[in-house]
Design an enzyme around this catalytic site. Sequence first.
Site, PDB file in Angstrom:
ATOM      1  N   GLU A  85      -5.482   7.069  -1.022  1.00  0.00           N
ATOM      2  CA  GLU A  85      -5.628   6.074  -0.366  1.00  0.00           C
ATOM      3  C   GLU A  85      -6.104   5.090  -1.102  1.00  0.00           C
ATOM      4  OE1 GLU A  85      -3.826   5.584   2.324  1.00  0.00           O
ATOM      5  OE2 GLU A  85      -3.210   7.630   2.238  1.00  0.00           O
ATOM      6  N   HIS A 114       0.750  -1.195   0.036  1.00  0.00           N
ATOM      7  CA  HIS A 114      -0.111  -0.026  -0.082  1.00  0.00           C
ATOM      8  C   HIS A 114       0.847   0.994   0.094  1.00  0.00           C
ATOM      9  CE1 HIS A 114      -3.100   2.724   1.269  1.00  0.00           C
ATOM     10  NE2 HIS A 114      -2.381   3.288   2.207  1.00  0.00           N
ATOM     11  N   GLU A 115       1.836   1.420   0.867  1.00  0.00           N
ATOM     12  CA  GLU A 115       2.773   2.372   0.897  1.00  0.00           C
ATOM     13  C   GLU A 115       3.486   2.598  -0.327  1.00  0.00           C
ATOM     14  OE1 GLU A 115       2.490   4.524   3.259  1.00  0.00           O
ATOM     15  OE2 GLU A 115       1.334   3.358   4.300  1.00  0.00           O
ATOM     16  N   HIS A 117       1.659   4.612  -3.003  1.00  0.00           N
ATOM     17  CA  HIS A 117       1.651   5.842  -2.884  1.00  0.00           C
ATOM     18  C   HIS A 117       2.901   6.421  -3.926  1.00  0.00           C
ATOM     19  CE1 HIS A 117      -1.631   6.881  -0.296  1.00  0.00           C
ATOM     20  NE2 HIS A 117      -0.913   5.789   0.671  1.00  0.00           N
TER      21      HIS A 117
END
Length: 419
Positions: A362, A280-281, A284
């Site tokens: 997100e 997930h990070e 970004h």
Amino acid sequence: MSYSLIFTVAFAAALVAGLLVKFWLATRQVRHVAQHRGTVPAAFAQTITLAAHQKAADYTIAKARFGLVEMAWGAALLLGWTLLGGLDVLNKLLLAWIGGGMAQQLALLAAFAAIGGLLELPFTLWQTFRLEDRFGFNKMTWKLWLADTLKSTLLGAVIGLPIAALILWLMGAAGQLWWLWSWGAWMGFNLLLMLIYPTFIAPLFNKFKPLDDPTLKERVTALMKRCGFAAKGLFVMDGSTRSAHANAYFTGFGASKRVVFYDTLLRQLNAGEVEAVLAHELGHFKHRHIVKRLVAMFALSLAGFALLGWVSTQVWFYTGLGVQPNMTAPNSALALLLFMIAVPVFGFFVAPLPARLSRKHEFEADAYAVAQTSGADLSAALLKLYQDNASTLTPDPVFVKFYYSHPPASERLARMTAA
């Protein structure tokens, strides 16, 4: 009606309107969470216990009620500094004691920060040692808190005073375009901080050790290679010495980037779930969210310095906020402080825009993580983190749209299921 009076009325109206909106939003949040406290939402009935759901509701309500008191106190301080003459008195006292010049301006900035910090100290202590402690999150001792406070104060002085002195000097010596030079100095300072923070600043407060779990390290390294991401190292931070909340983040810039896992996160999640959180990070970075936010910060700060360059020359800007500008001494520090006070008051009303953009980012990072790892692992990890951090599963929808930088759990999991 003079410009000064118009600005006074506008500032007071914005302050009162903002306070009313914040109060309305907070009471909506408290009422909505309390109404749904008794039943776990159907989508989470098999994974979240009623006790955990109620703890999250109680924690959310307690924070919201505490926030109402803190909000009222903050508004009173703003009025005290501005329209009631607090900053004007402080400025005149320092002028009489030190005289005009750079020393007086730096003293004004330092005194404002110190007095503001002392006036807000009771709220900081209450939140840490009463509210967070009540729900089992605070792990901070008084000794550690005092050490952190002393370090932060010294670090603020060592780092903050030189950049403040540079900007104040530019305001007085760089001509009409001082704001452009100051903006360049400010941006350079922020980029430098991003470079040195992981190596020199963060270790002053926390201990970092290389990730030593061979299975997890192998999975994480493979994921980063698969995603085309390079970092200087994988580290575990002793977050448990201060809080039971869990997290993971990237820090640094360019070649100094590193991945940091809270030790609390590694205790709560299995290897697959940690990998999903890291994916997930990485999402970004893959979607260039970090770069976009940097560009936005550059643009907004440029506009801010340009606006400061104009209002700092307007007498009504000072008098409208309860301060008489100096006649025989520089007003640069006064302009900086008044600008920092006024901008958040007017800027509050556009807060939903960056919050909405952040929620969009997100969702995009979630989608990337699902594509790179197991969606089931990411869902399980999010549920554990929501539960362990006592994040409510039933926030008020209007409160979410105004404040939330991350989508509620129900929305994130629904998107993942659909994907």
